[in-house]
Design an enzyme around this catalytic site. Sequence first.
Site, PDB file in Angstrom:
ATOM      1  CB  SER A  60      56.748  48.145 -15.066  1.00  0.00           C
ATOM      2  OG  SER A  60      56.265  47.790 -13.792  1.00  0.00           O
ATOM      3  CE  LYS A  63      54.677  51.388 -12.705  1.00  0.00           C
ATOM      4  NZ  LYS A  63      54.873  49.946 -12.834  1.00  0.00           N
ATOM      5  CB  SER A 120      59.035  50.967 -12.301  1.00  0.00           C
ATOM      6  OG  SER A 120      58.077  50.238 -13.039  1.00  0.00           O
TER       7      SER A 120
END
Length: 558
Positions: A60, A63, A120
């Site tokens: 993640s 992101k 997230s």
Amino acid sequence: MASLFGHLARLFSFWLFAGLASLLASAPGFAAPYAAIVIDARTGEVLYSENAEARLHPASLTKMMTLYIAFEEIQRGNISLDTMVTVSKHAAAQPPSRLGLRAGQKISLRNLIRAAAIKSANDAATAIGEAISGNEADFARRMTRTAKALGMRNTTFKNANGLTAQGHLSSAMDMTILGRHLFYDFPQYYNLFSRRSVDAGLATVNNTNRRFLDAYKGADGIKTGYTVAAGFNLTASAERGGKRLIATVFGGKSTADRNAKMMKLLDLGFGKAPRNAPVNPPAPPSYQGGDEMLVADADLPEVANGAGKTVRVNMQIATSPRPLARPGSAVPTQLAAAETGEVAPAETAQPEKAVAAAEAVDAMQDSIEGALAAALGTEEDGPPPEQTDALDVESIELASAAAAPDPSLTPQARPSTPAVEPTGTSVPQAEIIPFQVVSASGVTVSPRPAKRSAPIYDEVVAPAPSAEAEPEVVISVSTSGDRHWGVNVGRFGSSFEAERALLRTQLVETATLGGSLRKVMPRSGGFEATFMGLTQDQADLACRRLQARAIQCFTMGP
């Protein structure tokens, strides 16, 4: 009943997925590859690295790039925080972590950004990518192009959320570069990463990084990541005593293990980083072949209640017509000759050129002021600090550059006696202005000057009239001795917003910033708001007190 059954099925799938991931991660002999790096955010210098160039699964941390591009689009005016995004089936079907979006649902970009940064949420990140590029595949290609422009040499993206995919790889070095760009390129949004919880529209979500933020003094971001293939990842930033570090850990064995490794890494960095390093922000991305990512106005997503519309101002001056003479005043000999087609004497050619250039600049700046007034309104009615896409600042800068005054114009003091034109005609005192041009023959002409572009808060003291002209003196805060430090409170979309932020901040923190100089510095992508003329102790104290009030800042050394 069907809805209840579907909810139970999704809940069972989530726990099954989590259980399998936990079993795989704890299986004997299984461990994601480890990598680590810490840099001095002020200079970009690498203080420690281990396996930092290896291409690994970023999870993640991906992101961070999704959010970087979203901030780019907001800054360019292609989308706004209030833009309503329609969630696709593909976005709604993303596995946990999720915000819980449903296909066909409409949600603001503001809430999608909050969910992607804090919780997230995979569905939120995918929805952001589809809103910007139309589909996730095209958005992933744009992510990769942006990564190359930022200097991320070992990164290729395949999706917007970081779920494991073939070829979706990055490195600890590249993610640290990206974290540094987020901090310097979009300081107005960076405080989002330090929030412990936030309202994301559908629910209040908690920060996945709150344990580290609470445990490490000075930590204020940035992003966590986890998949089975990647292990426990973290890119973090912290500030202590004027030192700002950014570090990345790949392949932690657990949240606690990852956080412990990050703390040791930052402790090492603070020990090695110099105290008075210069602040050299990274260069903005340079896209090959120019900026290929802007979209047409017709393709922009819909906006809730008409909010967030972009005001596009085009003030490029193609021609510079000569203004008409004032009623009742005599037309100067040189200007009259120009209007009738006669050739002016050689010694008067330069003053005529200076007058035309000064009048063109004056007309251009009047147009700019009118456009700014129409777009921003008064100071009280100006755009909110969070939204910085109200004006195309680049157009104004290009117009200013295109109509720059002749370099032969030299500012001088205001004369105390009437100016005399080449013909010997005395000009009334009301026509005299504080600029002079000296022709080849030594004749003095007083054209109309360009208006000041310096901040409106500068204190200017004009000298008393005297027989001899003296230069104007600009009074500012002294930077003699050790008053070479400053405090930066963010980058804004216009000089007006930067000035307003400085004034508000100084009113809030008068004790430490009351005697400082407010300075707005144009930078690529915006205007930096900075307080200058402080000692190091004053700058450190001011920044700590501002951060205690949830105002993001960082100190700047000599």
